[in-house]
Design an enzyme around this catalytic site. Structure first.
Site, PDB file in Angstrom:
ATOM      1  CB  CYS A   2       8.759   9.992  -5.109  1.00 51.35           C
ATOM      2  SG  CYS A   2      10.314   9.472  -4.944  1.00 51.35           S
ATOM      3  NE  ARG A  27       3.466   7.694  -2.872  1.00 50.21           N
ATOM      4  CZ  ARG A  27       2.703   7.131  -3.922  1.00 50.21           C
ATOM      5  NH1 ARG A  27       1.289   6.820  -3.752  1.00 50.21           N
ATOM      6  NH2 ARG A  27       3.325   6.543  -4.964  1.00 50.21           N
ATOM      7  CD1 TRP A  74      12.144   7.246   0.918  1.00 48.80           C
ATOM      8  CD2 TRP A  74      12.629   5.660  -0.715  1.00 48.80           C
ATOM      9  NE1 TRP A  74      12.587   6.201   1.618  1.00 48.80           N
ATOM     10  CE2 TRP A  74      12.753   5.229   0.744  1.00 48.80           C
ATOM     11  CE3 TRP A  74      12.953   5.127  -1.807  1.00 48.80           C
ATOM     12  CZ2 TRP A  74      13.502   3.901   0.831  1.00 48.80           C
ATOM     13  CZ3 TRP A  74      13.545   3.691  -1.689  1.00 48.80           C
ATOM     14  CH2 TRP A  74      13.568   3.376  -0.469  1.00 48.80           C
ATOM     15  CG  ASN A  99       6.830   9.549  -8.067  1.00 50.22           C
ATOM     16  OD1 ASN A  99       7.476  10.616  -7.641  1.00 50.22           O
ATOM     17  ND2 ASN A  99       5.592   9.411  -7.886  1.00 50.22           N
ATOM     18  N   GLY A 100      10.297   7.394 -10.059  1.00 49.86           N
ATOM     19  CA  GLY A 100      10.940   6.328 -10.715  1.00 49.86           C
ATOM     20  C   GLY A 100      12.287   6.191 -11.035  1.00 49.86           C
ATOM     21  CD  GLU A 483       2.867  -9.190   7.612  1.00 51.52           C
ATOM     22  OE1 GLU A 483       2.504  -8.157   7.900  1.00 51.52           O
ATOM     23  OE2 GLU A 483       3.826  -9.640   7.031  1.00 51.52           O
ATOM     24  CE  LYS A 487       2.867  -5.402   8.901  1.00 50.74           C
ATOM     25  NZ  LYS A 487       3.752  -5.954   8.098  1.00 50.74           N
ATOM     26  CD  GLU A 490       7.380  -3.605   7.757  1.00 54.36           C
ATOM     27  OE1 GLU A 490       7.250  -3.083   6.393  1.00 54.36           O
ATOM     28  OE2 GLU A 490       6.112  -4.117   8.306  1.00 54.36           O
ATOM     29  CG  HIS A 506      17.949 -28.138  12.496  1.00 50.61           C
ATOM     30  ND1 HIS A 506      18.678 -29.505  11.979  1.00 50.61           N
ATOM     31  CD2 HIS A 506      16.525 -29.025  12.426  1.00 50.61           C
ATOM     32  CE1 HIS A 506      17.932 -30.627  12.216  1.00 50.61           C
ATOM     33  NE2 HIS A 506      16.570 -30.092  12.393  1.00 50.61           N
ATOM     34  CE  LYS A 605       0.602   1.167   2.536  1.00 49.39           C
ATOM     35  NZ  LYS A 605       0.662   0.125   3.344  1.00 49.39           N
TER      36      LYS A 605
END
Length: 610
Positions: A2, A27, A74, A99-100, A483, A487, A490, A506, A605
């Site tokens: 947030c 964010r 958020w 925030n938190g 990675e 990406k 996401e 496998h 973010k």
């Protein structure tokens, strides 16, 4: 996560707060709101969705005053809705942004309800507003009321609080979540990120854990430590220009940040390369003595940073001869950790405020490590302040939620660590000089890969209608495959996973068909021949291959095999270079699918809660 903005100014603060919220949109959030102390008392406006929805509401019902707070939320407690949006108020006198997570909010909610407070939201934050209101009635002073309320809170928070009876005052506090103070000319500001305030100041104070700050008229800033005593904190001038928060001529921040990589990799190397080695002093004046004692390394990180740590394991074991263990931060501190003698604890974080990584560092302090090293992008962050040694990645602000330049500068910094430690551990001088020389050439090679953008955009057309993708890599390129898959998932919402290419038989081969594109990186290294065999296994099952290959390896295009040749690079540095085309591929696929590239759904973010 947030975002918080606050202002005590000589002018109406609505515009300042609104611009700050816009600069924090990267964010991730689901609602936005603002509270201002006007001559008529406390006024509040909130809206679900983008900041633009709040702006539209303010266009018809503006808030007027010289002191106020604002927030992008958020959702953690309670669904995205107007009643759950911040700021939260109590008795139309107190307003709070947060925030938190308040871990004991349920117990506090019950206690406050018994005291006569009515709750209108599902959030943990509303208990803070009512708690401050109750304490204000006892103390008659906002600073004292907030300090008393904080003593009752368990969890993580960054707070901004205002009260109708003190119309020119904001009280802020931080514990486990970042908060900065902006020092203006006869004005003072509060923010969860300096970027939110760059339109009004470039001078910032990074509050430390447990700090409480009181902002008041004429730009007065009073800071108190966790014990309640007056504290002095250094004022830092922000090093990056205001343009860092602008897309410029690019369509998205992510696109801009991908193309900034030659510049930021150059910055990450600047002043850190000797004639034929990397001086340990880059990591701090005591680094060489500490490095001489290192017998093992534990790397702890989250997400993209974790992938960087996985690459570094290959480098550090090969060139420095030191065993390396890489851990996901969110798992690390919830198990019994055995710390061998002489173990260096290394953390990686773009923001330096990632909750799980910070908690891991604090846990590690009690475990008998030799010392701690943070590789980070934010100089004043908690991770940097609380570590013994640090190296700044010099990536500059990264706005896009999907990390790009932060990742490649972390890899660059980790190669610097490898060479600095290798120098202490007796790595051959010729090998050091060779790698240093190739590091100097790296930004030019990255530019050459970026010149392939049009060709990669053309490749992306094949993914627009796909629902799944498989990424393959071997050795140090398996983390690069991870990675690449991250990406793609996401920002395009295509299900993607990565495997070591040697593991195909496998299990993953069962998934391969014409509807499952398979993406592989093929640098010119000792595993190339084995990788070619693995790719043939894919073709034999009808899989469509997309190969990013070294121009010298001779993999040719044929039916079902698309090849894009990359410039030859030293095999040790290939993971950095081969990251770039995977970033571009993901970006162009997301654009084709019409997703929100910079702010993908459900993601944020800076993950500042567990």
């Amino acid at each position: 996560m947030c975002g918080i903005v606050g202002a005590v100014a000589q002018r109406n603060v609505q515009g300042i707060l609104l611009e700050g919220l816009k600069r924090l949109e990267y964010r991730g959030y689901d609602s936005a709101g603002m509270a201002i102390l006007s001559p008529d008392g406390l006024q509040r406006s909130r809206a679900v969705g983008k900041v633009a929805a709040l702006e539209e509401r303010l266009a018809t019902q503006s808030l007027v005053g010289r002191c106020g707070i604002a927030h992008t939320r958020w959702a953690t407690h309670g669904k995205p809705s107007e009643i759950n949006a911040h700021p939260h108020v109590s008795n139309e006198r107190v307003a709070v942004v947060h925030n938190g997570i308040i871990e004991n909010h349920e117990a506090l909610r019950g206690e406050l309800a018994e005291a006569g407070y009515a709750f209108t939201s599902e959030t943990d934050t509303e208990v803070v507003a009512h708690l401050v209101d109750r304490e204000y009635r006892r103390h008659g002073d906002l600073l004292g009321a907030v300090q008393a309320a904080l003593a009752r809170l368990h969890g993580a928070y960054a707070l901004g609080v205002i009260h109708a009876d003190e119309p020119g005052v904001i009280v802020g506090a931080r514990k486990g979540s970042p908060l900065v103070v902006g020092a203006g000319i006869d004005e003072a500001f509060l923010g969860s990120d300096p970027l939110a305030l760059l339109q009004v100041t470039d001078r910032f104070i990074y509050l430390q854990e447990g700090d409480v700050v009181r902002l008041s008229g004429a730009g007065r800033i009073e800071i108190f430590d966790a014990a309640g005593g007056t504290a002095e904190r250094e004022v830092h001038t922000f090093e990056h220009g205001d343009g860092a928060a602008s897309k410029g001529d690019y369509r998205h921040f992510m696109q801009k940040e991908i193309f900034e990589q030659p510049t930021v990799i150059t910055a990450a190397l600047e002043g850190r390369l000797g004639e034929g080695s990397v001086p340990p002093e880059c990591f701090g004046p005591d680094a060489e003595v500490l490095f001489q004692q290192v017998k093992q390394i534990h790397i702890v990180a989250c997400g993209t940073s974790y992938h960087a740590g996985m690459v570094a394991r290959y480098w550090l074991e090969r060139y420095a001869g030191v065993p390396v263990q890489v851990e996901v931060a969110s798992e690390y501190r919830y198990r019994t950790v055995v710390v061998p003698e002489g173990t260096l604890f290394v953390t990686l974080s773009q923001s330096g405020e990632t909750a799980d990584t910070l908690a891991a560092l604090r846990f590690a302090r009690e475990q008998g490590y030799l010392g701690s090293l943070a590789i980070c992008n934010v100089p004043g962050s908690s991770l940097v302040r609380e570590s013994d040694l640090t190296l700044m990645t010099q990536a500059g602000p990264e706005i896009g939620v999907a990390s790009t330049k932060a990742f490649t500068t972390q890899l660059t910094a980790l190669m610097l660590l490898t060479l600095a430690l290798g120098r202490v551990k007796g790595l051959a001088a010729g090998t050091q000089a060779e790698l240093v020389d190739n590091l100097r050439r790296l930004p030019r090679l990255v530019n050459q890969v970026l010149a392939l953008d049009d060709a990669i955009e053309a490749l992306s057309m094949a993914f627009a209608e796909k629902h799944h993708a498989l990424f393959l890599g071997r050795g140090a390129h398996f983390p690069i495959a991870l990675e690449g898959a991250l990406k793609l998932k996401e920002i395009s919402y295509i299900h993607a996973e990565a495997y070591p290419a040697g593991e195909l038989k496998h299990g993953p081969l069962a998934l391969v068909d014409s509807e499952m594109p398979v993406i592989s990186v093929a640098p010119n290294d000792e595993l190339l021949d084995k990788l070619k065999s693995n790719l043939q296994e894919v073709r034999a099952r009808g899989g469509e291959l997309f190969v990013f290959a070294d121009e010298q390896v001779g993999i040719k295009e044929e039916e079902g095999v698309r090849v894009l040749c990359l410039p030859h690079v030293h095999e040790a540095l290939a993971p950095i270079l081969y990251t770039i085309p995977l970033q571009l591929l993901s970006y162009h696929v997301a654009v084709l699918k019409g997703t929100d590239v910079d702010q993908p759904r459900n993601l944020a973010k800076s993950v500042t809660v567990e």
